[in-house]
Design a protein around this motif. Structure first.
Motif, short mmCIF file in Angstrom:
data_model
loop_
_atom_site.label_atom_id
_atom_site.label_comp_id
_atom_site.label_asym_id
_atom_site.label_seq_id
_atom_site.Cartn_x
_atom_site.Cartn_y
_atom_site.Cartn_z
N ASP A 50 0.83 -1.21 0.00
CA ASP A 50 0.00 0.00 0.00
C ASP A 50 0.86 1.26 0.00
OD1 ASP A 50 -2.77 -1.01 0.12
OD2 ASP A 50 -2.07 -1.96 1.97
N PHE A 51 1.85 1.29 0.91
CA PHE A 51 2.72 2.48 0.95
C PHE A 51 4.08 2.07 1.51
CE2 PHE A 51 0.58 2.43 5.07
CZ PHE A 51 1.58 2.76 5.98
N ALA A 52 5.07 2.87 1.22
CA ALA A 52 6.43 2.59 1.71
C ALA A 52 7.22 3.89 1.73
CB ALA A 52 7.13 1.57 0.80
N ALA A 53 8.28 3.89 2.54
CA ALA A 53 9.18 5.05 2.57
C ALA A 53 10.60 4.55 2.82
CB ALA A 53 8.76 6.01 3.69
N TRP A 54 11.56 5.31 2.38
CA TRP A 54 12.96 4.92 2.61
C TRP A 54 13.86 6.15 2.52
CZ3 TRP A 54 9.85 3.79 -1.46
CH2 TRP A 54 10.22 4.23 -2.73
N CYS A 55 15.03 6.03 3.14
CA CYS A 55 16.03 7.07 3.01
C CYS A 55 16.95 6.70 1.86
CB CYS A 55 16.82 7.23 4.31
SG CYS A 55 17.52 5.68 4.89
N THR A 56 17.85 7.61 1.50
CA THR A 56 18.67 7.34 0.31
C THR A 56 20.16 7.38 0.61
OG1 THR A 56 18.73 9.68 -0.27
CG2 THR A 56 16.91 8.37 -1.19
N TYR A 57 20.49 7.58 1.89
CA TYR A 57 21.91 7.75 2.22
C TYR A 57 22.60 6.43 2.54
CZ TYR A 57 19.30 8.28 6.61
OH TYR A 57 18.40 8.12 7.63
N LYS A 58 21.86 5.33 2.56
CA LYS A 58 22.50 4.04 2.85
C LYS A 58 22.98 3.43 1.53
CE LYS A 58 19.52 3.38 6.88
NZ LYS A 58 20.51 3.57 7.94
N TYR A 59 22.28 2.38 1.08
CA TYR A 59 22.74 1.73 -0.15
C TYR A 59 22.60 2.62 -1.38
CZ TYR A 59 22.78 -2.46 2.73
OH TYR A 59 23.04 -3.38 3.72
N LEU A 60 21.86 3.70 -1.26
CA LEU A 60 21.66 4.57 -2.43
C LEU A 60 22.64 5.75 -2.48
CD1 LEU A 60 17.76 4.44 -2.75
CD2 LEU A 60 19.46 3.25 -4.13
N ASN A 61 23.56 5.80 -1.53
CA ASN A 61 24.76 6.65 -1.65
C ASN A 61 24.51 8.13 -1.97
OD1 ASN A 61 26.20 4.10 -1.69
ND2 ASN A 61 25.61 3.94 -3.82
N SER A 62 23.48 8.72 -1.40
CA SER A 62 23.18 10.11 -1.78
C SER A 62 23.87 11.12 -0.86
CB SER A 62 21.67 10.33 -1.70
OG SER A 62 21.24 10.21 -0.35
N GLY A 63 24.44 10.66 0.25
CA GLY A 63 25.09 11.58 1.19
C GLY A 63 24.28 11.74 2.45
N PRO A 64 24.97 12.06 3.57
CA PRO A 64 24.32 12.10 4.88
C PRO A 64 23.09 13.01 4.91
CG PRO A 64 26.62 12.83 5.00
CD PRO A 64 26.39 12.40 3.60
N GLY A 65 21.99 12.47 5.35
CA GLY A 65 20.78 13.28 5.53
C GLY A 65 20.11 13.73 4.24
N CYS A 66 20.55 13.21 3.12
CA CYS A 66 19.96 13.62 1.84
C CYS A 66 18.48 13.23 1.79
CB CYS A 66 20.73 12.97 0.69
SG CYS A 66 20.37 13.71 -0.92
N MET A 67 17.77 13.79 0.84
CA MET A 67 16.31 13.60 0.82
C MET A 67 15.92 12.14 0.61
SD MET A 67 15.77 15.49 -2.74
CE MET A 67 14.08 15.94 -2.50
N ALA A 68 14.72 11.84 1.04
CA ALA A 68 14.23 10.46 1.07
C ALA A 68 13.25 10.23 -0.08
CB ALA A 68 13.57 10.20 2.42
N ALA A 69 12.44 9.18 0.03
CA ALA A 69 11.47 8.89 -1.02
C ALA A 69 10.29 8.15 -0.40
CB ALA A 69 12.12 8.03 -2.10
N LEU A 70 9.19 8.18 -1.11
CA LEU A 70 8.04 7.38 -0.67
C LEU A 70 7.35 6.74 -1.86
CD1 LEU A 70 5.31 9.14 -1.35
CD2 LEU A 70 5.83 10.26 0.82
N PHE A 71 6.59 5.69 -1.56
CA PHE A 71 5.84 4.93 -2.56
C PHE A 71 4.38 4.90 -2.13
CE2 PHE A 71 3.73 0.86 -3.33
CZ PHE A 71 3.90 0.65 -4.69
N VAL A 72 3.51 5.22 -3.06
CA VAL A 72 2.07 5.06 -2.83
C VAL A 72 1.55 4.23 -4.00
CG1 VAL A 72 -0.15 6.24 -2.66
CG2 VAL A 72 1.88 7.27 -1.63
N HIS A 73 0.98 3.07 -3.71
CA HIS A 73 0.51 2.21 -4.80
C HIS A 73 -0.48 2.97 -5.67
CE1 HIS A 73 -1.06 -1.22 -7.01
NE2 HIS A 73 0.04 -1.86 -6.61
#
Ligand SMILES: Cc1ncc(COP(=O)(O)O)c(C=O)c1O
Length: 479
Positions: A273-296
């Motif tokens: 239904d929905f999801a959210a994640w940060c991008t600074y871990k495996y997505l290598n965007s840099g500390p505290g960089c913006m995140a993302a969300l999913f809405v089906h």
């Protein structure tokens, strides 16, 4: 000599020759993704020890001077092309000022500022198995969880509970707890914690999760779980749990902080239904960089013909102007009609600086696929596990244990290792001394995550040599 520890044992027993450095090198030579390593600035051992930031000459570092960086589960390393992307952003801003919002350039890496969010969604969607309209690159992880719950958690007399792991990441715990309080309910009544049976081995089986769902089926509004558990590295059965909870009328959300860019998620097909994640871990965007969300997509519809009628035209949410219909954005009408899909959940105009850093990394992911990355990830983590299962004979059996599930389908890149009591601090000291970067969870766990994008099999091999030596020294000093 550090490397003697392991090579000796391996050399003296030829069937174990896959424990040698040569073997690790041969695996690297066969790795179809090995060229990606050169796209990243992996801190050198020297740089980790330096006291100033001045004049790092990143291009001069030989590969064997690089640290053994196995901490992409916490903070990914910097893609080299981040500088290029940020420089383009700085130039566009400097040369065009406010007109940079609308003026395209022949050599642009990202569209004008006003459309940069669309570029983010397109780059991100394939990484999580979503349609571009189902993904918005925005905000921060915890804030996005709140925004999603504001839309998906609508407690009623009958259904008012949220199910969450007992050992969820604290921010998720606080977000759920405060949402419940925000609705005038009591966490004691409305927050259901799934507790592991053994605190020493905090793994949750799917059966256990389904049982808790059954127990609270008629009174639960939402279940929010982590796709990959931050502590144990356990990868939950997202599709099965989602469809089971939905069959009981429960909405299902996933925190994909440790899964995005790590495993090949299929958020759309799994009907999340929905999801959210940060991008600074495996997505290598840099500390505290913006995140993302999913809405089906089923939740992101906007039925224009119902607008202005008593019927609900779109799923209610906390709104901001950037989520509104693009054609009418600058008309300042104060009549909120969201964009279709996840974009309709945006609040503010996105940071182009952040998006530039993130896009630099996502572009690399889009040069390959999550399926290919997962294929390597399964191999390199299995290799780490194999080496850990053959410590030198001098190391007592109970020095450490792997708490991450041994079934590869139930884990991502990370293995969590529990050390015997009293060893952690000395082990960490030796690892640091030898330029190994991993992270710890006190009192006794270290997390080791070979990121398939940039880690090599030799990294894994080197880590094990240092780790075994660190354990030996820690045991000796503890006595
Ligand atoms: C599973 C999980 N949830 C939430 C967070 C909090 O993220 P943020 O500080 O970006 O909101 C983290 C951070 O590491 C996390 O791992």
């Amino acid at each position: 000599m550090l490397s003697d520890l392991h090579t000796k044992r391996a050399d003296s027993a030829s069937p174990l020759s896959d424990l040698t450095r040569d073997y690790a090198q041969s695996l690297d030579a066969q790795d179809p993704l090995r060229h990606f390593r050169q796209e990243f600035l992996i801190p050198s051992k020297k740089d980790l020890k330096r006291k100033t930031l001045a004049a790092p000459d990143e291009n001069d570092e030989e590969d064997d001077q690089r640290s053994i960086y196995l901490c992409g589960n916490s903070l990914g390393v910097q893609p080299r092309n981040v500088r290029k992307y940020i420089d383009h952003y700085l130039r566009a801003w400097a040369l065009k000022g406010v007109t940079g919002h609308f003026v395209p350039h022949d050599d642009q890496l990202l569209p004008p500022f006003v459309s940069v969010d669309e570029a983010g969604s397109k780059l991100m969607a394939p990484i999580v198995g979503a349609k571009p309209e189902e993904v918005a690159v925005m905000g921060t992880l915890t804030a996005n969880l709140h925004l999603l719950m504001a839309s998906f958690y609508k407690p009623t007399q009958e259904r008012y509970k949220i199910i969450i792991e007992g050992k969820a990441f604290p921010s998720d715990h606080y977000a759920v707890e405060s949402q419940i309080v925000h609705h005038g309910l009591r966490p004691e009544d409305a927050m259901v914690l799934i507790e592991p049976r053994e605190s020493q081995l905090p793994i949750l089986t799917t059966e256990q999760i389904l049982r808790v769902i059954d127990e609270h089926a008629s009174s639960t509004a939402v279940i929010l779980l982590s796709a990959i558990q931050f502590y144990t590295g356990q990868y939950f059965e997202i599709e099965k749990i989602t469809s089971y909870a939905q069959s009981k009328g429960i909405l299902v959300g996933w925190d994909c902080a440790h899964a995005a860019g790590n495993v090949d998620l299929q958020l759309h097909d799994w009907n999340v239904d929905f999801a959210a994640w940060c991008t600074y871990k495996y997505l290598n965007s840099g500390p505290g960089c913006m995140a993302a969300l999913f809405v089906h997509e089923k939740h992101g519809k906007v039925e224009k013909d119902k607008i202005g009628t008593a019927e609900q035209a779109f799923r209610p949410r906390l709104s901001g102007w950037w989520g509104g219909d693009k054609q009418r954005r600058f008309l300042m009408e104060n009549k909120f009609v969201p964009q279709t899909g996840a974009a309709g959940y945006q609040l503010s105009n996105p940071s182009v600086l952040d998006t530039s850093a993130l896009a630099a990394s996502l572009e690399l992911f889009n040069r390959t696929s999550m399926a290919q990355l997962r294929e390597k990830s399964l191999k390199i983590t299995a290799y780490l596990e194999r080496l850990l299962k053959y410590p030198p004979e001098s190391l007592p059996k109970r020095t450490f244990s792997i708490i991450t599930p041994s079934n590869p389908a139930e884990r991502g890149a990370q293995l969590s290792l529990r050390l015997a009591p009293g060893l952690l601090d000395s082990v960490l000291e030796v690892l640091e001394e030898h330029g190994v970067v991993i992270d710890e969870r006190k009192p006794d766990v270290i997390r080791v995550a070979p990121a398939p994008m940039y880690n090599s099999y030799v990294d894994v091999w080197e880590f094990c040599q240092v780790f075994f030596k660190a354990c030996r020294l820690a045991l000796d000093t503890r006595k």
